[in-house]
Design a protein around this motif. Sequence first.
Motif, PDB file in Angstrom:
ATOM      1  N   ARG A 250       0.831  -1.199   0.000  1.00 24.58           N
ATOM      2  CA  ARG A 250       0.000   0.000   0.000  1.00 24.58           C
ATOM      3  C   ARG A 250       0.866   1.250   0.000  1.00 24.58           C
ATOM      4  O   ARG A 250       2.048   1.202   0.339  1.00 24.58           O
ATOM      5  N   SER A 251       0.255   2.346  -0.389  1.00 19.39           N
ATOM      6  CA  SER A 251       0.926   3.627  -0.200  1.00 19.39           C
ATOM      7  C   SER A 251      -0.106   4.582   0.354  1.00 19.39           C
ATOM      8  O   SER A 251      -1.289   4.489   0.038  1.00 19.39           O
ATOM      9  N   GLY A 252       0.333   5.459   1.233  1.00 19.94           N
ATOM     10  CA  GLY A 252      -0.612   6.401   1.807  1.00 19.94           C
ATOM     11  C   GLY A 252      -0.005   7.167   2.956  1.00 19.94           C
ATOM     12  O   GLY A 252       1.131   6.920   3.365  1.00 19.94           O
TER      13      GLY A 252
ATOM     14  N   CYS B 297      -5.696  -3.496  10.652  1.00 21.09           N
ATOM     15  CA  CYS B 297      -5.484  -2.949   9.305  1.00 21.09           C
ATOM     16  C   CYS B 297      -4.805  -1.588   9.355  1.00 21.09           C
ATOM     17  O   CYS B 297      -4.355  -1.078   8.343  1.00 21.09           O
TER      18      CYS B 297
ATOM     19  N   GLU C  33      -6.154   1.201   9.692  1.00 21.04           N
ATOM     20  CA  GLU C  33      -7.003   2.272   9.171  1.00 21.04           C
ATOM     21  C   GLU C  33      -7.822   2.914  10.271  1.00 21.04           C
ATOM     22  O   GLU C  33      -8.321   4.009  10.124  1.00 21.04           O
TER      23      GLU C  33
END
Length: 118
Positions: free
Chosen positions: A89-91, A105, A107
Amino acid sequence: MGAFQVLTLTDAAADRVREITSGSNGAAGIRVGIKKGGCAGMEYTIDLAREPDPKDDSVEVDGATVFVDPGAALFLLGTQMDYEITKLRSGFVFNNPNQTSACGCGESVTLQAAIPNG
């Protein structure tokens, strides 16, 4: 404006914010907030900010502007915003001292309000 910044940005986060805002017509920056949700109780929100809200706190690093929703300021006090790229992932990643737990997760988080000194 207080003498402290609610949020700090790493170089990687500032680069990504500049990329996002330069690629979108007329964006003033991005706005970070918090909403109730997710398995741990709260989630970070990131939106394009076209119109700065006068109530927002703002942080600027080399032309990258991040607005902080006033309702989220106490939860984000002392947080470092980073941008990570991994295989999966990227973020944006928030290194938040007010975070008491997170779900698997990553998030969703549990946050407590910072208590400003005097």
